[in-house]
Design an enzyme around this catalytic site. Structure first.
Site, PDB file in Angstrom:
ATOM      1  CB  SER A 290      -0.919   0.003   1.220  1.00  0.00           C
ATOM      2  OG  SER A 290      -0.147  -0.111   2.403  1.00  0.00           O
TER       3      SER A 290
ATOM      4  CG  ASP B 191       6.498  -3.797   6.692  1.00  0.00           C
ATOM      5  OD1 ASP B 191       6.775  -2.742   7.266  1.00  0.00           O
ATOM      6  OD2 ASP B 191       5.604  -3.891   5.827  1.00  0.00           O
TER       7      ASP B 191
ATOM      8  CG  LEU C 117      17.007 -10.650  -0.779  1.00  0.00           C
ATOM      9  CD1 LEU C 117      15.718  -9.857  -0.896  1.00  0.00           C
ATOM     10  CD2 LEU C 117      17.529 -11.002  -2.166  1.00  0.00           C
TER      11      LEU C 117
ATOM     12  CG  ASP D 173       1.160  -4.998   8.704  1.00  0.00           C
ATOM     13  OD1 ASP D 173       0.161  -5.723   8.573  1.00  0.00           O
ATOM     14  OD2 ASP D 173       1.642  -4.337   7.768  1.00  0.00           O
TER      15      ASP D 173
END
Length: 645
Positions: free
Chosen positions: A327, A494, A434, A475
Site C-alpha cells: 500500500s 517490515d 535480502l 501488522d
C-alpha cells in the site's frame, strides 16, 4: 460599464489560468521526456546512424532489414492462421514478395502437414517397463531427499532399510509431501502491472471525487435495473450500493491512489462479515492483494531525489521490476558492490503528504453511503489510522524500530531480523539485507512438523511482545514473515507498524488476559471498566456480550494440553456477539486496542489456517510467572466488584 469590466476581468482570469495550465503541462512533459528511456534510445539510433554513414552506409542502420524481418514474421503468422482455419486462398503474389517459401509444391505440402498435425491428437502410452522405471526413479529421488534432510539435521546417513521400506510401498499409497525450499522469494502476481501513482493532492482528490460520483451513478443504475427487472435482482433493495460495478470502482480507486486509503482498506479487510457487508469484504480482500507498481519514470524520480543522480553506481545490479508491492511502497532486489544482496523498499510519491486528505476523503464517502455501523466509531478509527500510517511512511523511524527488534530478539535464535543498510536508507527509501525464505501464506501445505514450529513461534513472539517487551510489530500481514526450513527459523520483516505500549495500559490488559485464562468473569468486567472498554453505564446485555467475547478469546489459554486450532469456532461465536456490541456499545475501545487486537486476530487466523494443535496455556503461564517476578507484582489482590450504576 461595470458589467463589461467584470466580464473583461473574468476573461483575463481565464487567460491566466489557461496559461498556467499550459506551462504546468509543458513542465511535466519536459520532466517526463528528461527521465524517459525514449530519448536515449533515439539518440543511440541517431548516433549509430552517423557512425554507419561514416563507413559508407545510408545513415539509417538496419532499418530496411528490420522491416523485412518483421514483415516475414507477420506473413508467417498469417499463413499459419489461414492454414489452421482451412483457408486455402493465401495470396501467391504476397508469398513471392516476402515469404521464404519459394515453391508452390512445397507450400501445399506444408499446408497439408500443418493441417494433419493440427487435427491429430497425440497420446502417450507407457509400457510396464516404463512404469517400473518411473517408479524406481521416484523412489531414488525420495531416498535422496531423506538423506539430505537427515544429513542436514542429524549429520548421519540414512539406513538402507528405510530406503527399502519406501521402495516396497506401492506407488498408489505414496503421498507426495511438499519439500520446503529455503531459496523461495516473494514475487508479484501474474496480473501485476505498472500504474502511475497520483502524487499531487489535486490528483488524489480528483480520484476520490470520481469515486463518489461513480458510486452514485452505479447505485442509480442498479436501482433502475431492478425497477425495470433487468439483470439479477436477488440482492435486497437495501444493498443497492453493494453492486459489483460499485465494488469494482472502490477496488480500482484504492489500488490507483494507494497510500493511506489502500492501507485503510487493507485494515478493514480483516473485519468479519457481520461488521462489513460480505460484498464489500470481498472487494477489500482484492484490495489487500493488490500488486500494481509505479512506472519506471516515477521510480527514477524518487531514487534521484533520495540517493542522488548517480544512485545506480551504488549497486552492481538493480532489478527495475519489484518483487513485492504494497500500500505504501514497493520492494526491489539489488546487489551491492561487495556482493551483498539487499532489498530496497521505495515509497510511492505523494503518499506521506496525502495521509490526512486520503483518509478524510475515503471516510466521507463511506459515511455518505452508511457503509459501516455507528458502533464501529469510524471517526475514532480514522484518527488512529492517521497516526499509525504517519509512523509507517517514515522510513527513518522504521530503521530505528528494525534495529530495536534486532537487539531485543538477539537472545532468541528462532527469530532473525535483517540488518539495516544505513547508507542507503532515507525517509522514502529503506534498505536491508535480502532474506531467503518461504512466505507464511505458502506454508499451509508443509509437513506437520514445520507447521507446528511456525505456529508455535508466532504465538510465542506475540506473547513475548505483550508480557516481556511491551513492544510489538502490529501488522498481521503474513508477507511480513518468512520461514527458513533448513535453519528452522522465522525471518521477520517490515517494522514500520511497530509501537511501544504504555506500562499502565499493558499491566491492566495483562490482568484481563490472566482473568480470561482463569475463567474469572468478575475481574474481566472490572478491569475492562478501568481500562476504558466500558463506561460503567452499559446495559447488562452489553456487559455480558463483552465478557463473553473476552472469555472466548481466552479459551486457548484455559485449555489444558494442546488446543486444536483446526476445529476452533471462535470466529463464528465472536461474530454472533458482534451485532449486540455494535448496537449497545457506548464508547470506542482504547486506541491501543486497534493495533493490539489486529495482531492477535492475525496470529489466531494464521494458526487456524495452519490447522495445528498448540500448547498455549503452559506457554502463557510460564511467561506470566516471569512477568510477575520481573515487575514484582502481587498477584493475590482481592477482587472488588464496582457498582455499574
Amino acid at each position: 460599464m461595470s458589467r463589461v469590466q467584470d466580464f473583461a476581468c473574468i476573461l483575463k482570469s481565464l487567460q491566466l489560468i489557461t496559461e498556467a495550465c499550459v506551462k504546468l503541462q509543458t513542465d511535466n512533459i519536459k520532466f517526463v521526456w528528461t527521465n524517459s528511456s525514449i530519448r536515449p534510445t533515439l539518440e543511440n539510433c541517431i548516433s549509430n546512424g552517423k557512425k554507419s554513414s561514416k563507413f559508407g552506409g545510408t545513415g539509417i542502420p538496419d532499418i530496411k532489414d528490420s522491416i523485412d524481418r518483421v514483415a516475414t514474421v507477420f506473413h508467417g503468422i498469417r499463413v499459419y492462421t489461414n492454414v489452421a482455419l482451412g483457408q486455402e486462398n493465401v495470396t501467391t503474389q504476397e508469398n513471392s514478395r516476402i515469404s521464404p517459401i519459394k515453391s508452390t509444391t512445397e507450400e501445399k505440402h506444408l499446408k497439408t502437414q500443418v493441417l494433419e498435425d493440427h487435427q491429430k491428437v497425440y497420446t502417450i502410452e507407457l509400457t510396464e517397463s516404463d512404469k517400473e522405471l518411473i517408479k524406481r526413479l521416484d523412489m531414488e529421488h525420495r531416498a535422496k531427499l531423506i538423506k539430505e534432510k537427515d544429513r542436514e539435521e542429524n549429520k548421519v546417513e540414512v539406513p538402507m532399510k528405510k530406503v527399502e521400506q519406501l521402495q516396497e510401498k506401492p506407488a498408489e499409497s505414496i503421498k507426495i509431501k511438499s519439500v520446503p525450499n529455503p531459496k523461495s522469494k516473494l514475487k508479484l502476481s501474474d496480473n501485476a502491472k505498472q500504474r502511475k501513482v497520483p502524487s499531487s493532492r489535486i490528483g488524489r482528490m480528483v480520484s476520490f471525487g470520481s469515486l463518489a460520483a461513480g458510486l452514485g451513478i452505479g447505485t442509480a443504475t442498479e436501482y433502475a435495473k431492478r425497477t425495470l427487472g433487468i439483470g439479477d435482482s436477488s440482492t435486497e433493495a437495501s444493498n443497492l450500493f453493494m453492486s459489483k460495478a460499485n465494488m469494482d470502482r472502490i477496488v480500482d480507486t484504492l489500488c490507483k491512489v494507494r497510500g493511506a486509503a489502500l492501507k485503510l482498506g487493507q485494515i478493514l479487510s480483516i473485519q468479519d462479515d457481520t461488521i462489513i457487508n460480505p460484498e464489500l469484504a470481498k472487494a477489500l480482500e482484492r484490495v489487500r492483494k493488490s500488486a500494481d507498481f509505479m512506472p519506471d519514470w516515477q521510480l527514477e524520480q524518487i531514487m534521484v531525489a533520495e540517493l542522488g543522480p548517480n544512485w545506480r553506481k551504488k549497486f552492481s545490479n538493480f532489478e527495475d521490476t519489484p518483487f513485492a508491492a504494497a500500500s505504501i511502497g514497493q520492494v526491489h532486489q539489488a546487489t551491492l558492490k561487495d556482493g551483498t544482496e539487499v532489498a530496497i523498499k521505495i515509497q510511492y510519491p505523494g503518499v506521506a503528504k496525502g495521509i490526512e486528505s486520503d483518509i478524510d476523503n475515503l471516510g466521507a464517502i463511506m459515511k455518505m453511503w452508511n457503509v459501516f455501523p455507528k458502533g464501529m466509531f469510524l471517526d475514532n478509527l480514522m484518527v488512529v489510522a492517521k497516526r499509525e500510517l504517519a509512523w509507517e511512511v517514515n522510513y527513518i523511524r522504521e530503521a530505528i524500530c528494525t534495529k530495536k527488534f534486532k537487539e531485543i530478539l538477539e537472545p532468541y535464535k528462532d527469530y532473525y531480523v535483517p540488518c539495516v543498510i544505513d547508507s542507503l536508507s532515507t525517509k522514502q527509501v529503506f534498505t536491508t539485507e535480502l532474506l531467503d525464505g518461504i512466505p507464511l501464506d505458502q506454508c499451509f501445505d508443509l509437513d506437520k512438523e514445520h507447521k507446528e514450529f511456525i505456529a508455535d513461534k508466532i504465538m510465542e513472539l506475540c506473547l513475548l511482545e505483550i508480557l516481556k517487551f511491551r513492544y510489538m510489530q502490529t501488522d498481521p500481514n503474513w508477507a511480513n514473515f518468512l520461514y527458513n526450513p533448513s535453519k528452522k527459523q522465522l525471518l521477520l520483516l517490515d517494522f514500520g507498524a511497530s509501537r511501544e505500549y504504555p506500562k499502565p495500559f499493558m499491566q491492566q490488559y495483562i490482568k484481563i488476559l490472566k482473568a480470561a485464562c482463569d475463567g474469572d468473569r468478575i475481574t474481566v468486567l472490572n478491569v475492562s471498566r478501568d481500562l476504558g472498554f466500558l463506561t460503567g453505564y452499559e446495559s447488562e446485555i452489553m456487559e455480558n456480550a463483552h465478557v463473553d467475547a473476552v472469555m472466548i478469546l481466552g479459551e486457548i489459554f484455559r485449555t489444558d494440553g494442546k488446543y486444536d486450532f483446526s476445529k476452533q469456532d471462535m470466529t463464528q461465536r465472536i461474530q454472533d456477539l458482534a451485532q449486540t456490541m455494535l448496537v449497545h456499545r457506548l464508547c470506542p475501545p482504547p486506541e491501543e486496542i486497534y493495533s493490539l487486537h489486529r495482531k492477535l486476530s492475525g496470529v489466531f487466523l494464521l494458526c487456524s489456517k495452519l490447522k495445528v494443535q498448540l500448547e498455549c496455556r503452559e506457554k502463557f503461564l510460564n511467561l506470566y510467572e516471569e512477568y510477575i517476578r520481573e515487575n514484582e507484582i502481587d498477584d493475590s489482590q482481592p477482587k472488588i466488584i464496582k457498582n455499574s450504576s
